[in-house]
Motif scaffolding. Sequence first.
Motif: not given
Length: 245
Positions: A159-173, A235-245
């Motif tokens: 979950i930690d690694d998946f959250a980082i992945l989704m943040a990277d994708i969304h930070n790339s628009d 846990r996903f929300n806490k690790k997801y580093d994008f200004n949505l949650l």
Amino acid sequence: MSTLLNQWVPLDTIYFKESGTITGFIESNLGPDGKIYIFRNPKELRDYGEHYGRLKFSEELSDKSYHKLRKKGYDLVFLYIKDNPSLHKIIKLKQKDDEQKICYNMGTCGAGPVFNDVLTSPFNNYTEYIVEDFLSQADGWNPIYLQFPTIKKHYNLFIDDFAILMADIHNSDVVYNDKFDKHVFFNSLKHECMLVDFGNSYTSDNPKDMYDEILRVHDFLSKLFPKKKEEVTSRFNKKYDFNLL
């Protein structure tokens, strides 16, 4: 040759009308003396729905070849492996115009396989193939649908690694816009996740699009870990580093 999962079938062991043309096309672009494989949907993947996207988008095949491959569960995704020099490349049909740019950007930021090239189809000038690096099992990469028992035991790491992945994708628009259970690859040795197949993805700077995708992520995680729904989404929300949650 590298050890492969049984979803990769040597192309020279099956026959359909266009197989020789495809073999020649791949060898002319990537070099001779390699081994070519075709992707066959494994039972684990078929359990999550049909996955004939590239056949569906293709006008490459005769009706007879199309129905033969579809009946057997094959898809127009090819793998080229060569030992010297070492090459591990995926060749797949391009599904839409901006897929090339998205694949390049996702490969550059580490959210997807490294993009290599776009090749014009040997059958017509209106279809293109994307070439990108193969996420090799020898390097620790496996699709998550083949790792569910392990992931469920060590869900925090995934979950930690998946959250980082989704943040990277969304930070790339980029909005991935596809099913995660089919397309997430997890490398427990490198503590990384990647997504493959950005044919349905699109670029957006609208936070609502990202937020809607996070709701789909929550649904995916809740189904993957039904007894830990609140825990895993939190846990996903806490690790997801994008200004949505």
